[in-house]
Structure formats: C-alpha cells, structure tokens
Design an enzyme around this catalytic site. Sequence first.
Site, short mmCIF file in Angstrom:
data_model
loop_
_atom_site.label_atom_id
_atom_site.label_comp_id
_atom_site.label_asym_id
_atom_site.label_seq_id
_atom_site.Cartn_x
_atom_site.Cartn_y
_atom_site.Cartn_z
N HIS A 343 0.80 -1.23 0.00
CA HIS A 343 0.00 0.00 0.00
C HIS A 343 0.82 1.27 0.00
O HIS A 343 0.26 2.36 0.15
CB HIS A 343 -0.93 0.06 1.21
CG HIS A 343 -2.03 -0.94 1.19
ND1 HIS A 343 -3.23 -0.71 0.58
CD2 HIS A 343 -2.10 -2.19 1.69
CE1 HIS A 343 -4.01 -1.76 0.73
NE2 HIS A 343 -3.35 -2.68 1.40
N LYS A 521 -8.01 14.03 4.20
CA LYS A 521 -7.14 12.87 4.20
C LYS A 521 -6.13 13.09 5.32
O LYS A 521 -6.07 14.19 5.89
CB LYS A 521 -6.41 12.70 2.87
CG LYS A 521 -5.79 13.99 2.32
CD LYS A 521 -5.21 13.82 0.94
CE LYS A 521 -6.21 13.91 -0.19
NZ LYS A 521 -6.35 12.72 -0.99
N ARG A 522 -5.33 12.07 5.64
CA ARG A 522 -4.29 12.29 6.64
C ARG A 522 -3.39 13.44 6.18
O ARG A 522 -3.20 13.67 4.99
CB ARG A 522 -3.46 11.00 6.81
CG ARG A 522 -4.19 9.93 7.60
CD ARG A 522 -4.52 10.37 9.00
NE ARG A 522 -3.35 10.39 9.83
CZ ARG A 522 -3.09 9.50 10.79
NH1 ARG A 522 -3.94 8.52 11.05
NH2 ARG A 522 -2.00 9.59 11.52
N LYS A 527 1.08 14.58 0.52
CA LYS A 527 -0.29 14.88 0.09
C LYS A 527 -0.46 16.39 -0.16
O LYS A 527 -1.45 16.83 -0.71
CB LYS A 527 -1.29 14.39 1.13
CG LYS A 527 -1.28 12.86 1.28
CD LYS A 527 -2.23 12.40 2.37
CE LYS A 527 -2.13 10.93 2.69
NZ LYS A 527 -2.91 10.06 1.79
N THR A 629 -8.41 6.65 -2.25
CA THR A 629 -9.77 6.13 -2.41
C THR A 629 -10.78 7.25 -2.21
O THR A 629 -11.89 7.19 -2.74
CB THR A 629 -10.06 4.97 -1.42
OG1 THR A 629 -9.59 5.36 -0.13
CG2 THR A 629 -9.38 3.69 -1.85
N LYS A 633 -14.44 8.45 -4.13
CA LYS A 633 -15.69 8.81 -3.43
C LYS A 633 -16.20 10.16 -3.92
O LYS A 633 -17.40 10.34 -4.16
CB LYS A 633 -15.45 8.84 -1.91
CG LYS A 633 -15.12 7.47 -1.33
CD LYS A 633 -14.57 7.53 0.09
CE LYS A 633 -13.92 6.20 0.44
NZ LYS A 633 -13.07 6.25 1.65
C1 OAK Z 1 -0.68 2.68 6.05
C2 OAK Z 1 0.32 2.11 6.79
C3 OAK Z 1 1.37 1.47 6.15
C4 OAK Z 1 1.38 1.39 4.77
C5 OAK Z 1 0.37 1.96 4.04
C6 OAK Z 1 -0.66 2.61 4.67
C7 OAK Z 1 -1.78 3.23 3.92
O1 OAK Z 1 -2.79 3.57 4.48
N1 OAK Z 1 -1.64 3.36 2.60
C8 OAK Z 1 -2.73 3.86 1.80
O2 OAK Z 1 -3.49 2.75 1.35
C9 OAK Z 1 -4.63 3.13 0.60
C10 OAK Z 1 -5.38 1.88 0.26
O3 OAK Z 1 -4.65 1.10 -0.63
C11 OAK Z 1 -4.21 3.92 -0.63
O4 OAK Z 1 -5.36 4.34 -1.29
C12 OAK Z 1 -3.35 5.11 -0.25
O5 OAK Z 1 -2.85 5.72 -1.41
C13 OAK Z 1 -2.20 4.65 0.62
O6 OAK Z 1 -1.46 5.75 1.10
#
Ligand code: OAK
Length: 792
Positions: A343, A521-522, A527, A629, A633
């Site tokens: 991710h 978003k965070r 970002k 995501t 939305k």
């Molecule tokens: C959180 C902790 C460790 C590694 C990744 C994440 C995370 O939230 N990544 C996010 O995952 C989403 C779902 O796949 C993506 O849409 C975001 O771009 C990504 O930052």
Amino acid sequence: MKDEILAHLRYSLGKDAGHASVYDWRMALSLSLRDRMVDPWFRSTQASYEKRVKRVYYLSMEFLIGRLVEDIAANLGLVDEARAAMADLGQDYDLLVKDEPDAALGNGGLGRLAACFMDSLATLGIPAMGYGIRYEHGLFEQDFVEGKQVEKAETWLAQRHAWEFERPEVSYQINFGGHVQHQDGKAKWHPHETVLATAYDTPVIGWQGKWANTLRLWSARPQTEFDLASFNRGDYLAASRSEALARTISRVLYPDDTTETGKELRLKQEYFFTAASLQDLLRRFLSDHDNIRDLPEFAAIQLNDTHPAIAGPELIRILVDRHGLGMVESIELARRCLGYTNHTLLPEALERWPEWLLGRVLPRHLEIIRAIEDSQQGQHPGSPRILDHGNVNMGELAFIMAHKVNGVSALHTDLVKSTVFADLHRIHPTRIVNQTNGITPRRWLHGCNPALSTLITREIGDAWPADLDQLRGLRSLAGDKGFLTEFRAAKRTNKERLSNWVSEHCGVAIDPDAMFDIQIKRIHEYKRQHMNILETIALWNDMHANPTAGWTPRVKIFGGKAAPGYHVAKEIIHLINDVARVINTDPVTRDLLKIVYPPNYNVTMAEMLIPAADLSEQISTAGKEASGTGNMKFALNGALTIGTLDGANVEIREHVGAENFFLFGLTAEEVVERRKHPGYARAAIEQSPRLQKVLAQIAEGRFAPQDPGRYHGLVGNLWDHDHFLVSCDFDSYFDTQRRADEAFKNPATWSAMALHNTANVGWFSSDRTVQGYARDIWHVRSALGATLEQSA
Ligand code: OAK
C-alpha cells in the site's frame, strides 16, 4: 420491529420506555437489527461448511469502519421500517443514528479499504473472514487548541459495542520470547510469556441481506487473571502486573500512517493477531479435513500490507514443528496460501525490524526467516535479502512468502515493479499483479447521499448499488437540461446541509453558492495540504487587491489528522488554522473566500463532506500516493477533481474523460528527473513571483503576528529542500485552479462535467476490486451462485 425494540429495551438493557436515554434506544434498535443479521449469517456459515468451499482470510491491522446502524439497516432493507418504528415509539431515528460512535480501528486508506472489502465480500457472497485487533482505543480524537492539534484518547468501548458477540470460548494462547531447543532434528520453542487472544465477532451483512461474513477481532487478556499470592500479601500492583501487560497488546491503535514505528509493542501486536488468526483458521480447516497439505485449496490468506507478514514464518512453524512437514515443503505450501498487498512506496513506511528485537520476541521465527532466506538464495542466488544489515525487511519477507503480490492502482503497480521490488520482480516476473482499489457504493453513495441516490434510482432503477457499472445509464442525461437542474439541486441540498453544520460547529458562515473545495485525508507532506494553503493565500492576495474582478467565491475545506510524532504535519495544521483566522476576518474578501477546518475528521464527517463537494483536491506529488480512495468517493458523488497524475487519479481521469478533470503538475517520471537537479526548489520559487510573495508573507509573520518566526522552518524547507516539489507544481496548480473558477461560473457546463464523473466511475466499486482478487489471487468463487459470477 417496534415490539422487538421494546423487548430489547426491557430485557437486554433493563430499561422501560419512560426512563430510556438516547443511548438505550440506540442500543435497543441496534440489537434488533443485529437479530435480523443472525439468520442469514448462520445460513451463510452453514453453506460454506456444507459445500467445503475455499475461504478468504483477510488479515489487517486496521478496519476503519465508522458507524453501522444506517449501513446495516440499509443492507437489510429496513431503513423505512426502523425509522417508522422509532417514530411510533416517539423517538427521532436520525438522532439515534448520530449517537453511535465511529468504530475508528484504523488510520486512513488501508483501514478504510479493508472495511469496504468486507462489505463487498459479503455482497458478492464470497465466504470470507476479516481478522484484526479489537483495540480498546481507536484512532485518537483530534482537537485544535489555538490552532494546534492536540490528541485525546478515543473511547468507543466506553459504551457497549452493539454489534459484536463475545466468544470467550474462542481463545488461543499466543507466546512470546524465551528460547528454542533443538533435539533429534526437532525444534522446541520455550516461550517466556503467554497471553490469550479472545475472539469478538461482528457479522458483516451484504447488500439485501443475502450473505453475511464475520469480522473477528482479537482482544488480549492474561492467561491467569491475577496473582492471588501477591494479592494476599497486600501487593495489589504486583498482583495485576501480568494482567496489565497482557491487555496492553490490544489497548491502542498505533496512530502512525505510513511511517515506521520501531516499537516492540507494535511487533507484539502484529504477531498477536496474526498467530491467533492462523490458529483459528487451521482449527476450522482441520475440523473437516485430514490432510494439512490440502490447506491451499481451502484457505486464501491475504496480508493487508506487511503488518501481518509474520504469517509466513508462523504458518511454516506450525507446519514444521507441529505437523512434522519438511522446511522446504512447508515454505512452498505456505506460499500457495498467502497473498500480499503493498500500500505504499514511501521508504519510511516499509517495515524493518532489528534482527535482535525480532529474535528476542520471536526466536523460533527468526530461525525460520533464516531458513526462508537460505531457500530463496539457494534457488535464486543474489536475490534481495530479507536479512540485511542487522534488519529483517518485512517487505521482502512478504514478497518471497506470497504467491501473488499486488499494487493498488495501475501506476503504483508499475512503480512497485520498477522500484522497491525491481530485483524480486526480475526473479519472479509473474508474481506482481495489479488490483486497483475501489469503494463500496452502499456507504459512499447510497448511504451518504440520499438526495443524489434517489435521483439516480428514479432514472436507472434500483439495481445500481450492487452493480455500479449501471451508472453508465446516466451518461445520456448529460445533455438533458431538466435532469442537470435536478442533479444540481441534489448537490445544493448537500451543500446546505454542510453549511448548516459548519455554521453550528465551526462558527463560520459559508455560502452554499460558493465553490466547495475539499481536501480530506491524513496530513502528510506528500499529500501537500501546504500547497493548497499556499494557493489559498495567493488567491486571497489577488482577491484582496481587486475584490470586484468577478471572482468565483470559494470555501476551502480541510479535514485530517497528523500522526502525533510528525512535527511538520502538525506545523501544516497550525498554518492552515492561522491562515483561516486571518482570511475569515478580512472584510474585503468576506463574500469571496472562507477556510474551514473542522477538527476530528473521521468516516462520519467524510460521509457529510463528500456529497457536498464541488471540487476534490487530489494533489499529491506524482508517484507518492499509492492509489487514494477518497478521490473515487468524490468523483462518484459528482465532484470534479483537481489532481496530479498520481495513484488512481490516472485511471479516474481515463474513465471520466480528460475534459472533465483538472489536471496539473509534474508526472512521476518528471518528478524523478527534477530531483536530480540540485536547487530545483530555489529555481522554481525564483521564477514564481506569486509563490515568492506568499512565502514572504508567511515568513514575515503575516499569519502569526505574535510569533513571527513560527513558520521559518517550514518556509526554509521549501526554499532549500522541498522534497515533495510544492515549488515546482505551484504555478501550474494555481493556474489550473483559475480554470476551475472559470468553469464553475457556468452551472450548466459544470454540472454536465460533474455528471460525467458520477456516470463513469462505476468501475471503482470495491465489488469490482474484490472480484479481481477473487479471480487472480484467491481463486475463490461466490457461494451465491452463477448470477454474481457473470458480472465479474
Ligand atoms: C498505512 C500504513 C502502512 C502502509 C500503508 C498505509 C496506507 O494507508 N496506505 C494507503 O493505502 C490506501 C489503500 O490502498 C491507498 O489508497 C493510499 O494511497 C495509501 O497511502
């Protein structure tokens, strides 16, 4: 339903109607809705057992669920009935819905994706179980004190969680520490510490109640409640020491989002829920199969990022040490069960554990990791190392132990292949696959946007929530003036709802006719919320200088939390709030520009903000956002995107058409190229008088007159370093915003563009994503029969 609610009020809550609080009524309603899930849930479980089907096990540290009353009532088709029953009982249904706390067992994208997948798995009738941790405290609550973020512990379990069933009988021992003894070719782990993992089950009901799966969350407790001998000696603290230590494991969600935490407790949490889940799924498998070698035919285990990556070594440990299989065969067998989703590419988010720490907490697992490494090096000499410079690389471990590794958007998957896992990809060229993320249309359109949903259903019927591609049927209406007027009216309803809420909760008056421009978003440098606020200041400068120039009025809305230890992200929050204070009180621009930043952004807030958005900010540095995501939305709810070619933006733009998307900025390749030139930031700023002015205003203390040096660090960093290329993209972002201003002046064209977004993003349903995983990774089928297969 009314009788059921009254019965619960009386017999489950011990209250009579005359003395019941909002909480009591909500619980009674929730328990009666939960009752309605039980039969389909039993039927689904029964059907999976009888057919001995393959199941999906989705292992995730995070499930960012939000509220459930409305979601469950809608999936069961009981909203009207529930509302009427409550009205008959003299209660306001909407008030009860709002009383429910968010289940915030996640930080952001990864956790919310897991929740959307659970909804889709149940809707599609794919036998599945979600496994995670039942954190006592979910994601912290955010408040602003003088514009600064302060964190407070979240307490969703202070009240009873209506939806879960406690399963004290489903408990497993989880071991930590100690040493390993080798004798007669066998290994025996003598742990130093043992805790119990106890299951709490929440049924997850799919659309129209046809199928239900289980979300099983583990809670940690001590093996022995307390030490009676110490207690009797009067040493009460010592008596409950082991209890406190054990419970710590499921006490709190780590508030980090894409940053690494080097904490032993985090490693213990990861092993805790992974080991409990594997014991549980193996018990289920062995209860009706004799041959452990058949496991891959019946269990697809998906690792949601590397947090559960210890599943590889743990499964091998069980196969070797308990079932007596050979190491090489066990590695192969485990691999056939496991899939790994990546991710993020951010280097700081790739998990690495010091070898000594992993060896101390999980000594047998470290031995097994060495065996995996040897086997990999034996088969592929020179392969990237799992054990490297005294660290255990969890990404490499997950990759090597998975039969499929997936990225979460087309661009991200390409980058996974060409960057982090380039060498492993060369060795295993068919292992990496793409599954572009998706969102559940039940929560993210049907549930959160009744105004638009009603209109859509009137036009194309009511089958779209389970088959989102049907939204294509709206395309032909883009030239229908009457329809566009209604489409606009639905947006207007949502904007009014938000305006009222903002006025009540933030004390800021905003005009529903202004463009609502939202970034939620965070908070993270990649970002680029700081680029957004810099652009806001630049716009304000121009408006203030020439207020009658025919501006498009704007409301800039921000929402999001910063990881408590992420200093720069917290500075960005502070800056946004400081700028908001100055701009919102400027009498010259009062009707032109407002900034709103409500604290404590969460799923529930997203459900209100997204339907009210005109413009969706998806402005990350290209190559950094794995997918996003929120972008999906917003588009689904008829907002236009201003965005870079990053993550799933690329695919969204392809679907909605380039003419219906405000594109700006460097591409991922250009970003890499630009970074090679030292001084790129300074050069870019020097070419942009507009950006220079904004940076000077901030540095001179225009927005923090009592503390003029407050943002020297932030501004200095942009001049000298600017890793995320705010400086390079700023002018193009500003110009593109002005194009959006122009387009917004013509409501008819704007709403046609917006409709092209709604009508063309059906593909981003998480049903499509989950069908992709089912087909390419899990090799599982729907248990609901052929009808669903056809739409795959
Ligand atoms: C959180 C902790 C460790 C590694 C990744 C994440 C995370 O939230 N990544 C996010 O995952 C989403 C779902 O796949 C993506 O849409 C975001 O771009 C990504 O930052």
